[in-house]
Design a protein around this motif. Structure first.
Motif, PDB file in Angstrom:
ATOM      1  N   PRO A  75       0.817  -1.226   0.000  1.00 49.58           N
ATOM      2  CA  PRO A  75       0.000   0.000   0.000  1.00 49.58           C
ATOM      3  C   PRO A  75       0.843   1.265   0.000  1.00 49.58           C
ATOM      4  CG  PRO A  75       0.035  -1.003   2.179  1.00 49.58           C
ATOM      5  CD  PRO A  75       0.722  -1.966   1.265  1.00 49.58           C
ATOM      6  N   ARG A  76       0.214   2.335  -0.477  1.00 53.98           N
ATOM      7  CA  ARG A  76       0.862   3.641  -0.492  1.00 53.98           C
ATOM      8  C   ARG A  76       1.087   4.123   0.940  1.00 53.98           C
ATOM      9  NH1 ARG A  76      -2.797   5.971  -2.937  1.00 53.98           N
ATOM     10  NH2 ARG A  76      -3.763   7.207  -1.285  1.00 53.98           N
ATOM     11  N   GLY A  77       2.224   4.736   1.174  1.00 53.75           N
ATOM     12  CA  GLY A  77       2.561   5.227   2.507  1.00 53.75           C
ATOM     13  C   GLY A  77       3.632   4.409   3.188  1.00 53.75           C
ATOM     14  N   VAL A  78       3.896   3.187   2.698  1.00 50.60           N
ATOM     15  CA  VAL A  78       4.974   2.365   3.241  1.00 50.60           C
ATOM     16  C   VAL A  78       6.281   2.813   2.581  1.00 50.60           C
ATOM     17  CG1 VAL A  78       5.853   0.027   3.513  1.00 50.60           C
ATOM     18  CG2 VAL A  78       3.398   0.442   3.575  1.00 50.60           C
ATOM     19  N   PRO A  79       7.291   3.226   3.353  1.00 49.10           N
ATOM     20  CA  PRO A  79       8.500   3.844   2.781  1.00 49.10           C
ATOM     21  C   PRO A  79       9.472   2.837   2.167  1.00 49.10           C
ATOM     22  CG  PRO A  79       8.709   3.730   5.150  1.00 49.10           C
ATOM     23  CD  PRO A  79       7.314   3.225   4.828  1.00 49.10           C
ATOM     24  N   LEU A  80       9.002   2.017   1.251  1.00 45.43           N
ATOM     25  CA  LEU A  80       9.877   1.028   0.628  1.00 45.43           C
ATOM     26  C   LEU A  80      10.940   1.691  -0.241  1.00 45.43           C
ATOM     27  CD1 LEU A  80       7.332  -1.745  -0.446  1.00 45.43           C
ATOM     28  CD2 LEU A  80       8.978  -1.827   1.439  1.00 45.43           C
ATOM     29  N   GLU A  81      10.553   2.701  -0.993  1.00 43.30           N
ATOM     30  CA  GLU A  81      11.512   3.350  -1.884  1.00 43.30           C
ATOM     31  C   GLU A  81      12.625   4.020  -1.098  1.00 43.30           C
ATOM     32  OE1 GLU A  81      11.637   6.597  -5.546  1.00 43.30           O
ATOM     33  OE2 GLU A  81       9.734   6.019  -4.634  1.00 43.30           O
ATOM     34  N   GLN A  82      12.277   4.670   0.025  1.00 48.82           N
ATOM     35  CA  GLN A  82      13.296   5.333   0.832  1.00 48.82           C
ATOM     36  C   GLN A  82      14.273   4.316   1.433  1.00 48.82           C
ATOM     37  OE1 GLN A  82      10.088   5.902   0.858  1.00 48.82           O
ATOM     38  NE2 GLN A  82       9.754   8.087   0.538  1.00 48.82           N
ATOM     39  N   ILE A  83      13.739   3.188   1.906  1.00 45.10           N
ATOM     40  CA  ILE A  83      14.600   2.159   2.479  1.00 45.10           C
ATOM     41  C   ILE A  83      15.492   1.539   1.415  1.00 45.10           C
ATOM     42  CG2 ILE A  83      14.585  -0.135   3.559  1.00 45.10           C
ATOM     43  CD1 ILE A  83      12.204   0.736   5.177  1.00 45.10           C
ATOM     44  N   SER A  84      14.950   1.322   0.223  1.00 46.54           N
ATOM     45  CA  SER A  84      15.760   0.767  -0.857  1.00 46.54           C
ATOM     46  C   SER A  84      16.869   1.738  -1.251  1.00 46.54           C
ATOM     47  CB  SER A  84      14.878   0.436  -2.062  1.00 46.54           C
ATOM     48  OG  SER A  84      14.327   1.616  -2.613  1.00 46.54           O
ATOM     49  N   SER A  85      16.588   3.034  -1.231  1.00 46.09           N
ATOM     50  CA  SER A  85      17.620   4.020  -1.536  1.00 46.09           C
ATOM     51  C   SER A  85      18.717   3.995  -0.478  1.00 46.09           C
ATOM     52  CB  SER A  85      17.004   5.421  -1.627  1.00 46.09           C
ATOM     53  OG  SER A  85      16.062   5.481  -2.666  1.00 46.09           O
ATOM     54  N   LEU A  86      18.339   3.842   0.782  1.00 45.87           N
ATOM     55  CA  LEU A  86      19.319   3.755   1.860  1.00 45.87           C
ATOM     56  C   LEU A  86      20.207   2.515   1.677  1.00 45.87           C
ATOM     57  CD1 LEU A  86      20.466   4.650   4.587  1.00 45.87           C
ATOM     58  CD2 LEU A  86      18.637   3.366   5.705  1.00 45.87           C
ATOM     59  N   GLY A  87      19.586   1.390   1.340  1.00 44.47           N
ATOM     60  CA  GLY A  87      20.359   0.181   1.092  1.00 44.47           C
ATOM     61  C   GLY A  87      21.310   0.347  -0.071  1.00 44.47           C
ATOM     62  N   LEU A  88      20.871   1.061  -1.117  1.00 48.03           N
ATOM     63  CA  LEU A  88      21.720   1.302  -2.272  1.00 48.03           C
ATOM     64  C   LEU A  88      22.915   2.170  -1.899  1.00 48.03           C
ATOM     65  CD1 LEU A  88      22.185   1.061  -5.317  1.00 48.03           C
ATOM     66  CD2 LEU A  88      20.711   3.061  -5.629  1.00 48.03           C
ATOM     67  N   VAL A  89      22.701   3.180  -1.061  1.00 42.18           N
ATOM     68  CA  VAL A  89      23.791   4.042  -0.615  1.00 42.18           C
ATOM     69  C   VAL A  89      24.839   3.229   0.140  1.00 42.18           C
ATOM     70  CG1 VAL A  89      24.395   5.898   0.974  1.00 42.18           C
ATOM     71  CG2 VAL A  89      22.443   6.159  -0.559  1.00 42.18           C
ATOM     72  N   LEU A  90      24.399   2.378   1.062  1.00 40.50           N
ATOM     73  CA  LEU A  90      25.329   1.571   1.843  1.00 40.50           C
ATOM     74  C   LEU A  90      26.071   0.570   0.962  1.00 40.50           C
ATOM     75  CD1 LEU A  90      23.127   0.892   5.008  1.00 40.50           C
ATOM     76  CD2 LEU A  90      25.016   2.512   4.780  1.00 40.50           C
ATOM     77  N   PHE A  91      25.359  -0.029  -0.006  1.00 38.79           N
ATOM     78  CA  PHE A  91      25.999  -0.995  -0.888  1.00 38.79           C
ATOM     79  C   PHE A  91      27.080  -0.331  -1.737  1.00 38.79           C
ATOM     80  CE2 PHE A  91      26.093  -2.847  -5.182  1.00 38.79           C
ATOM     81  CZ  PHE A  91      26.670  -4.075  -4.872  1.00 38.79           C
ATOM     82  N   MET A  92      26.770   0.830  -2.331  1.00 40.09           N
ATOM     83  CA  MET A  92      27.751   1.504  -3.165  1.00 40.09           C
ATOM     84  C   MET A  92      28.940   1.982  -2.335  1.00 40.09           C
ATOM     85  SD  MET A  92      26.599   1.032  -6.088  1.00 40.09           S
ATOM     86  CE  MET A  92      27.928   1.899  -6.887  1.00 40.09           C
ATOM     87  N   PHE A  93      28.704   2.318  -1.070  1.00 43.44           N
ATOM     88  CA  PHE A  93      29.816   2.681  -0.187  1.00 43.44           C
ATOM     89  C   PHE A  93      30.754   1.491   0.013  1.00 43.44           C
ATOM     90  CE2 PHE A  93      31.393   2.491   4.225  1.00 43.44           C
ATOM     91  CZ  PHE A  93      32.315   3.526   4.181  1.00 43.44           C
ATOM     92  N   LEU A  94      30.172   0.307   0.227  1.00 39.30           N
ATOM     93  CA  LEU A  94      30.997  -0.888   0.419  1.00 39.30           C
ATOM     94  C   LEU A  94      31.758  -1.250  -0.852  1.00 39.30           C
ATOM     95  CD1 LEU A  94      28.567  -3.116   2.519  1.00 39.30           C
ATOM     96  CD2 LEU A  94      30.553  -1.826   3.315  1.00 39.30           C
ATOM     97  N   VAL A  95      31.134  -1.046  -2.012  1.00 36.98           N
ATOM     98  CA  VAL A  95      31.841  -1.295  -3.275  1.00 36.98           C
ATOM     99  C   VAL A  95      33.039  -0.363  -3.402  1.00 36.98           C
ATOM    100  CG1 VAL A  95      31.654  -1.141  -5.793  1.00 36.98           C
ATOM    101  CG2 VAL A  95      29.821  -2.186  -4.473  1.00 36.98           C
ATOM    102  N   GLY A  96      32.825   0.923  -3.119  1.00 31.28           N
ATOM    103  CA  GLY A  96      33.928   1.879  -3.172  1.00 31.28           C
ATOM    104  C   GLY A  96      35.007   1.581  -2.149  1.00 31.28           C
ATOM    105  N   LEU A  97      34.592   1.064  -1.002  1.00 27.15           N
ATOM    106  CA  LEU A  97      35.548   0.743   0.057  1.00 27.15           C
ATOM    107  C   LEU A  97      36.510  -0.353  -0.374  1.00 27.15           C
ATOM    108  CD1 LEU A  97      36.007   1.644   3.030  1.00 27.15           C
ATOM    109  CD2 LEU A  97      34.685  -0.353   3.708  1.00 27.15           C
ATOM    110  N   GLU A  98      36.055  -1.275  -1.219  1.00 28.26           N
ATOM    111  CA  GLU A  98      36.864  -2.404  -1.641  1.00 28.26           C
ATOM    112  C   GLU A  98      37.734  -2.110  -2.864  1.00 28.26           C
ATOM    113  OE1 GLU A  98      37.213  -5.326  -0.217  1.00 28.26           O
ATOM    114  OE2 GLU A  98      35.796  -4.971   1.404  1.00 28.26           O
TER     115      GLU A  98
END
Length: 268
Positions: A75-98
């Motif tokens: 349903p609308r109102g569940v912040p799935l997109e925001q959480i997915s963006s946060l996960g993407l930020v952390l993942f790309m940080f780990l890629v850059g870290l390596e």
């Protein structure tokens, strides 16, 4: 799976958001892992299966079975997109870290050459295709759900399609390289660098085209370009200084403290 949240229509009460969020995360994680395993069995990267899981759970497949199901489940109102963006930020940080910076420097020139080659041909083909599509549309073949307030010029439309064809799915590419272990090799680093340069150029070009379409001038892209440049300068100066201080602190203590982890996460 970013499009799942965008395609929903059901509204929920504020006190139900957490409940639906937990349920949605469980469904998405289970579907992604299941389809990822199927993809690996077929000799493909797991991320291909995860993308397929998102398509199955979205309006393309689930919505075709019952148009109400995507909205009822996500349903609308569940912040799935925001959480997915946060996960993407952390993942790309780990890629850059390596990534090995010495390898990146050695492959930088080659990466720029590959990126330019990967931009010019898709742009030219997309531009030419768009000119044909625009002419076809004059016969009324395409009917947008919401008519445009102002018609888009032929060449603006062609520029938009050409720029869109140049953009790389950089996070997907990074997932594939990490999963296969190629991100540690010269080929993998060159590919990541080329894709990064490709995306930077293509997104700036796309912003310029959008600026032309909306205001008749590419000046709308100027602000994004200036802010990006300032951000890069800040990382190379203040960011480098802060990381050097953090590294010295780590060497002095001999281990990573909770405060140091908190500083890194704030930086991310």
């Amino acid at each position: 799976m970013l499009w799942i949240a965008e395609a929903t229509s059901k509204a929920i009460a504020p006190h139900e958001v957490v409940l639906y969020l937990l349920l949605n995360l469980a469904i998405i994680i289970a579907a992604a892992r299941l389809m990822g395993r199927v993809a690996r069995r077929l000799g493909q990267p797991a991320v291909i299966g995860e993308i397929t899981a998102g398509i199955l759970l979205g309006p393309t497949v689930l919505g075709r079975i019952n148009s109400d199901w995507p909205g009822d489940i996500f349903p609308r109102g569940v912040p799935l997109e925001q959480i997915s963006s946060l996960g993407l930020v952390l993942f790309m940080f780990l890629v850059g870290l390596e990534l090995d910076l010495s390898v990146i420097r050695s492959q930088a020139r080659k990466a720029v050459q590959i990126s330019l080659a990967g931009i010019l041909l898709p742009f030219a083909l997309g531009f030419a295709l768009a000119l044909g599509l625009y002419s076809v549309n004059q016969g009324g073949v395409f009917h947008p759900a919401e008519p445009l307030s102002e018609p888009v010029s032929k060449y603006t439309f062609a520029l938009f399609v050409g720029a869109a064809m140049c953009i790389t799915a950089f996070p997907i590419l990074a997932r594939m390289l990490v999963e296969t272990g190629l991100y540690r090799t010269a080929v993998g680093v060159t590919t990541l660098c080329a894709a990064a340069v490709d995306d930077v150029i293509a997104w700036i070009a796309l912003a310029g085209v959008v600026g032309i379409a909306q205001g008749g001038s590419p000046a709308a892209a100027g602000q994004a370009f200036v802010l990006t440049a300032l951000f890069a300068v800040a990382l190379a100066t203040v960011g480098r200084w802060g990381l050097n201080k953090l590294a010295k602190r780590y060497e002095a203590t001999g281990h990573l403290t909770v405060d140091q982890v908190a500083i890194v996460l704030c930086g991310v």
